[in-house]
Design an enzyme around this catalytic site. Structure first.
Site, PDB file in Angstrom:
ATOM      1  CG  ASP A 172      -1.767   1.140   1.580  1.00  0.00           C
ATOM      2  OD1 ASP A 172      -1.945   2.127   0.416  1.00  0.00           O
ATOM      3  OD2 ASP A 172      -2.220   1.410   2.545  1.00  0.00           O
ATOM      4  CG  LEU A 173       3.480   4.127  -2.930  1.00  0.00           C
ATOM      5  CD1 LEU A 173       4.993   4.221  -2.099  1.00  0.00           C
ATOM      6  CD2 LEU A 173       4.340   3.777  -4.273  1.00  0.00           C
ATOM      7  CG  ASN A 180      -0.037  11.289  -1.774  1.00  0.00           C
ATOM      8  OD1 ASN A 180       0.495  11.024  -2.632  1.00  0.00           O
ATOM      9  ND2 ASN A 180      -1.571  11.090  -1.425  1.00  0.00           N
ATOM     10  CE  LYS A 189       0.149  -0.023   7.421  1.00  0.00           C
ATOM     11  NZ  LYS A 189      -1.037   0.183   8.165  1.00  0.00           N
ATOM     12  N   GLY A 249      -9.857   7.215  -5.838  1.00  0.00           N
ATOM     13  CA  GLY A 249      -8.586   6.855  -5.377  1.00  0.00           C
ATOM     14  C   GLY A 249      -8.625   5.261  -4.883  1.00  0.00           C
ATOM     15  CB  VAL A 250      -6.514   2.591  -5.837  1.00  0.00           C
ATOM     16  CG1 VAL A 250      -5.058   2.820  -5.558  1.00  0.00           C
ATOM     17  CG2 VAL A 250      -6.741   0.930  -6.238  1.00  0.00           C
ATOM     18  CG  ASP A 251      -6.329   5.992  -1.127  1.00  0.00           C
ATOM     19  OD1 ASP A 251      -6.958   6.361  -2.090  1.00  0.00           O
ATOM     20  OD2 ASP A 251      -5.762   6.920  -0.422  1.00  0.00           O
ATOM     21  NE  ARG A 252     -12.655   8.642  -1.374  1.00  0.00           N
ATOM     22  CZ  ARG A 252     -13.286   9.425  -2.263  1.00  0.00           C
ATOM     23  NH1 ARG A 252     -12.844  10.147  -3.205  1.00  0.00           N
ATOM     24  NH2 ARG A 252     -14.747   9.556  -1.875  1.00  0.00           N
ATOM     25  CB  THR A 294       0.624  29.624  19.456  1.00  0.00           C
ATOM     26  OG1 THR A 294       0.418  30.982  19.494  1.00  0.00           O
ATOM     27  CG2 THR A 294       0.338  29.390  17.862  1.00  0.00           C
TER      28      THR A 294
END
Length: 246
Positions: free
Chosen positions: A7-8, A10, A14, A100-103, A175
């Site tokens: 699983d590549l 951005n 993994k 996206g293929v990840d989705r 902050t």
């Protein structure tokens, strides 16, 4: 036959072995830089792999570096693509290439775990939210900057705003805490709003699954959500088993 899943994304790579029964072995994360990925594979992966299954949403140069590293040790490489239909899953997009293929794979992984409606939230570079009903119909989704990307963008535009650090508070008094609270809170609010909208549409609350490198930070504020770190790999395993059988 030895088979591995990759699983590549951005921000990270993994990988996990694919077992004969279709389940995945222990997942590992490898260095993500183009110049390091071949050495990392040599250190952590078997010398030879019969078949590698790759899902990639990374930039082309990094994808090529990973493919080159895999080619030196794999008999076959199979690249996953988003499909309009897969088993019970039906994608809402008129043009599946835009999803996206990840989705897509996260939705497949969800269908192996959840038989009812589900809200699938990926927290990586982007925050993606996808709704699928009990019959496997994808009802669409949302995309927003992840909390990490929000911090990076603010720091790039205003360097005095720190890129990391801070503690989540409802009303922060410095902050760093204000940045952590605002950016994480934006992600939490979008997911909570999506849960409410999904419940109104379906008449029942969906199961909420979180995955991706930034999911832990949001999960602390979403007590009814379940983190599944390997959700994309689980979907890729399902895709690989069907692809092999075909």
């Amino acid at each position: 036959m030895s088979a591995w899943l990759f699983d590549l994304g951005n921000t990270r790579l993994k990988c996990a072995p694919l077992r004969a029964d279709g389940s995945i072995g222990d997942a590992i994360a490898l260095p993500h830089r183009e110049e390091d990925v071949a050495a990392a594979m040599a250190q952590h992966l078997p010398a030879r792999i019969d078949v590698a299954y790759l899902a990639s949403v990374a930039q082309p140069t990094l994808r090529v570096a990973v493919l080159d590293a895999l080619a030196s040790r794999c008999g076959r490489i199979s690249i996953a693509r988003t499909q309009p239909r897969f088993d019970e899953l039906r994608i809402a997009y008129a043009d599946p290439r835009k999803l996206g293929v990840d989705r897509f794979l996260a939705l497949l992984g969800t269908r192996t775990r959840v038989r009812g409606p589900a809200l699938v939230c990926g927290v990586g570079t982007a925050l993606t939210i996808d709704l699928v009903d009990a019959d496997g119909l994808h009802l669409g989704g949302r995309i927003a900057p992840s909390p990490t990307l929000m911090r990076e963008a603010l720091h790039a535009r205003a360097p005095q705003l720190p890129e990391v650090g801070g503690v989540y508070e409802y009303f922060a008094s410095d902050t760093e805490d204000a940045l952590a609270s605002g950016c994480e809170g934006a992600g939490v609010a979008l997911i909570e709003h999506s849960i409410a909208a999904a419940t109104a549409r379906l008449g029942t609350a969906p199961t909420v699954l979180l995955h991706g490198g930034g999911s832990e930070a949001l999960a602390r504020h979403l007590p009814n959500a379940t983190e599944v770190a390997t959700l994309v790999l689980e979907g890729l395993a399902r895709w690989a088993c069907v692809e092999t059988a075909a």
